[in-house]
Design a protein around this motif. Structure first.
Motif, PDB file in Angstrom:
ATOM      1  N   ILE A 531       0.856  -1.193   0.000  1.00  0.00           N
ATOM      2  CA  ILE A 531       0.000   0.000   0.000  1.00  0.00           C
ATOM      3  C   ILE A 531       0.892   1.243   0.000  1.00  0.00           C
ATOM      4  N   TYR A 532       0.615   2.134  -0.951  1.00  0.00           N
ATOM      5  CA  TYR A 532       1.374   3.388  -1.053  1.00  0.00           C
ATOM      6  C   TYR A 532       0.552   4.508  -0.408  1.00  0.00           C
ATOM      7  N   GLU A 533       1.138   5.202   0.519  1.00  0.00           N
ATOM      8  CA  GLU A 533       0.485   6.321   1.199  1.00  0.00           C
ATOM      9  C   GLU A 533       1.537   7.382   1.502  1.00  0.00           C
ATOM     10  N   SER A 535       3.546  10.037   3.799  1.00  0.00           N
ATOM     11  CA  SER A 535       3.978   9.896   5.188  1.00  0.00           C
ATOM     12  C   SER A 535       4.949  11.002   5.527  1.00  0.00           C
ATOM     13  N   LYS A 544       5.273   1.423   7.723  1.00  0.00           N
ATOM     14  CA  LYS A 544       4.327   0.671   8.552  1.00  0.00           C
ATOM     15  C   LYS A 544       4.262  -0.766   8.029  1.00  0.00           C
ATOM     16  N   LYS A 561       1.890  -7.513   5.316  1.00  0.00           N
ATOM     17  CA  LYS A 561       1.320  -6.318   4.676  1.00  0.00           C
ATOM     18  C   LYS A 561       2.211  -5.131   5.018  1.00  0.00           C
ATOM     19  N   TRP A 563       3.230  -0.754   4.227  1.00  0.00           N
ATOM     20  CA  TRP A 563       2.857   0.563   3.704  1.00  0.00           C
ATOM     21  C   TRP A 563       4.142   1.284   3.287  1.00  0.00           C
TER      22      TRP A 563
END
Length: 701
Positions: A531-533, A535, A544, A561, A563
């Motif tokens: 997951i790309y977010e 930060s 994360k 999982k 991030w």
């Protein structure tokens, strides 16, 4: 028959013995989970109805006996044509093997063994069961020293047809009682006589009667005295010899009245006051000696007169005739008996000589070849005038392959040129390795032990695997391999279950670095779990992860999982501050250390520098609306200044530490002096804002 299961419960594991009538196997009672001995009738006797009937009746009678010195009978059964008896399994040796290896035995040991046999016979006799075949072969000695008498009543079941087939007298003629040799009814005292011979053999290492044929041995039981045990072994106490002498009396009435009385004598014979008691004697011994040495009475002097004198006395007075008649009658009967004895002895000698004349010229003694290689055994028999012929091979754990383990005739005389049938060892009986993969380790071990493998020779290797813990996942040797249960070793690889390990810390890694770490630990990272977010903490790095706990225990195959930062959020501000710091004294070296806090974290080390003059250092901060920045300066490991950087303050780009700080009190972070310095900084900032608002920009230039 090894591997066959009788009655649906007795699994035959190994052959442990056998005789002329039956074979004995070690077996596993799968119903009660214990080892037993199974005696199976030989094939040639299976269709003799009379034998089978008596065999079963005698076995059932023996089963009624319950005594610690008697082998217990558990079951009697039949499966198709196979008749069998299930009995107690004794782990040890028979007395014949012990005598062969160690005779003569110590007196104490021999008396102890004889006492236990006697106790067993007393119990059997009280239950109206006569053994009739007491001999060392039928006495088992367990590894714990317990004596067990076996084969009760079986010898009685032999029919005339079986005698014809075997060509030998039923039982062992060396242990026959005189009444047994005569063919008359035998009773309790016959067992006592046989026990006396067993005790004689244990203490001397030899049999009391030997001969060239069974008939000659039987005649010796009837007629000849045996050599006194103390003449063979002087270490035998007189009290023990007396027991042997009484037990082996040819006249049953002169033996012990019961096994119980013999047992009582055995229990006290080694007491000090009895060891040197007088030798035992019987009145019948003196009578026999007198009868053998008694001569025919000599004629009276009157009977030696001349014929004339005799004629002159032809008509004696009636009174004198009566006087002579009485003495005459006194020697007539002894004379007649003596003459008859001489005649009978002469007939017996003639019969024996005739029989020996038919056998002895061509008779030879059969040598014992058991334990010798086949070729050597055949040569030994050939040297004795016999022919050795191999008729069978059987597995044996006691003898190497090619060594003779049995011969059909032994310790007896046979016709010269006779064929001696030899059974040769094929080596230890091999067992096919079963497949135990997929079974639990405990089940696999019990299965292998049931096949005869030693538990100590089953090695266990443990490793992590996806299989359930305790499951056998590999075996060596492979299934179907033939093994010797007594010597070969088995290795079983057993699963410990999946291996657990510490979850790696992926924070701060690039995506490629995180993937490599996950692959190395056999973890799983599906594409949808990346997951790309944005930060504040990092750019293009993992910020994360799940599982979230660092050092959490996980197993191979666990799904991960992560991030990955796609950059700073839109409201993030990146500001570079130029921090100017003077040394403690111009020209003197000072160590400058800068620490900052911003949206990425607290107390982040910027680094250290050594200066001798005032220098400026750029420090880049990332600010967020929810957290202001701060720069902390240390000089020579002493707190120098705190520089707060609020999110709203986007104009200030430089800060000069006042040189006067070097003259003020130096304090560590968190101490009161630090707070006072920070208050000074705030006051100076206010002055700069009110008096010279463009100072920072000028310094920045």
């Amino acid at each position: 028959m090894i591997g066959h299961t009788l009655g649906g419960r007795y699994e035959l594991l190994d052959r442990i013995g056998g005789g002329g009538m039956a074979l004995v196997y070690k077996a596993k009672d799968n119903l009660l989970n214990r080892y037993v001995a199974v005696k199976v009738l030989r094939q040639q006797f299976m269709h003799d109805d009379e034998f089978v009937r008596r065999f079963r009746r005698e076995a059932q009678a023996a089963a009624s006996l319950s005594h610690p010195n008697i082998v217990s009978i558990y079951d009697v059964g039949q499966e198709d044509d196979v008749h069998y008896i299930v009995m107690e399994y004794v782990n040890g040796h028979n007395l014949n093997e012990i005598i062969r290896e160690r005779a003569p035995l110590q007196v104490e040991e021999a008396v102890r063994i004889a006492s236990q046999i006697c106790d067993a016979l007393d119990h059997a006799h009280q239950n109206q069961i006569i053994h009739r075949d007491i001999k060392p072969h039928n006495i088992l000695i367990g590894n714990n020293g317990r004596v067990k008498v076996t084969d009760f009543g079986i010898a009685r079941a032999v029919t005339s047809s079986t005698i014809t087939q075997t060509g030998s007298v039923v039982g062992s003629v060396h242990y026959f009682s005189p009444e047994h040799a005569k063919g008359v009814a035998t009773g309790e005292k016959s067992d006592i006589y046989s026990l006396g011979i067993v005790l004689y053999q244990m203490l001397t290492g030899r049999l009391p009667f030997l001969g060239e044929s069974p008939i000659s041995v039987a005649l010796k039981h009837l007629q000849e005295p045996f050599e006194q045990p103390r003449l063979v072994n002087p270490h035998i106490p007189q009290s023990v010899e007396n027991i042997i002498v009484r037990a082996m009396r040819k006249n049953p009435h002169e033996r012990y009245g019961s096994a119980k009385r013999m047992l009582a004598d055995l229990e006290t014979c080694l007491l000090p006051e009895r060891l040197n008691e007088p030798p035992l004697s019987f009145d019948s011994d003196e009578d026999e000696e007198e009868e053998q040495t008694r001569a025919i009475p000599a004629l009276k002097p009157e009977m030696r007169m001349s014929g004339q004198e005799t004629a002159a006395r032809k008509e004696p007075e009636p009174k004198e005739e009566e006087e002579e008649e009485e003495p005459k009658r006194r020697w007539v009967m002894p004379t007649v008996l003596s003459v008859l004895s001489v005649v009978l002895i002469g007939i017996l000698i003639w019969a024996i000589m005739t029989l020996r004349g038919q056998l002895s010229p061509d008779d030879v003694e059969v040598p014992t070849v058991v334990g010798y290689p086949l070729e050597q055994a055949q040569q030994m028999l050939e040297n004795a005038g016999l022919e050795g012929r191999q008729v069978a091979t059987e597995p044996s754990s006691d003898y190497d392959p090619g060594v003779v383990i049995k011969q059909n005739k032994q310790d007896m005389a046979v016709k010269k040129g006779a064929v001696i049938e030899l059974t040769v060892s094929s080596g230890p009986e091999l067992v096919e390795m079963p497949k135990v993969e997929g079974e639990s380790y405990d089940e696999a071990v019990e299965r292998l032990v049931g096949l005869g493998f030693d538990r100590d020779k089953i090695a266990k290797n443990e490793t992590h695997d996806k299989s359930d813990p305790g499951t056998v996942i590999d075996q060596s040797p492979e299934e179907g391999t033939e093994l010797n249960p007594e010597t070969d070793t088995i290795e079983l690889t057993v699963s410990l279950g999946e291996e657990s390990f510490l979850m790696p810390n992926l924070i701060g890694m690039t995506l490629s670095e995180a993937k490599a770490a996950i692959m190395q630990k056999d973890l799983v990272l599906p594409k949808e779990n990346i997951i790309y977010e944005p930060s504040y903490t990092t750019e293009n790095k993992v910020f994360k992860q799940l599982p979230t706990e660092q050092n959490e225990m996980v197993t191979a195959g666990t799904e991960v999982k992560i991030w990955v930062s796609s950059g700073y959020p839109a409201d993030a501000k990146t500001i570079t501050y130029n921090v100017t710091v003077p040394p403690a004294a111009e020209g003197v070296q000072s160590k400058i250390r800068i620490v900052y806090s911003d949206a990425r974290g607290d107390n982040i080390e910027w680094g250290t520098q050594k200066i001798t003059r005032t220098e400026t250092f750029p420090v880049t901060l990332v600010l967020s609306p929810s957290k202001q920045g701060k720069i902390t300066v240390y000089r020579d490991d002493q707190f120098l200044a705190d520089i707060p950087i609020p999110y709203e303050d986007t104009q200030t780009s430089s800060f000069t530490v006042d040189p006067s700080y070097s003259e003020g009190p130096q304090a560590s972070a968190g101490e009161p002096d630090r707070d006072r310095n920070r208050d000074k900084d705030k006051d100076k900032d206010k002055d700069r804002e009110s008096d010279t608002p463009d100072t920072d920009e000028t310094q920045g230039d």
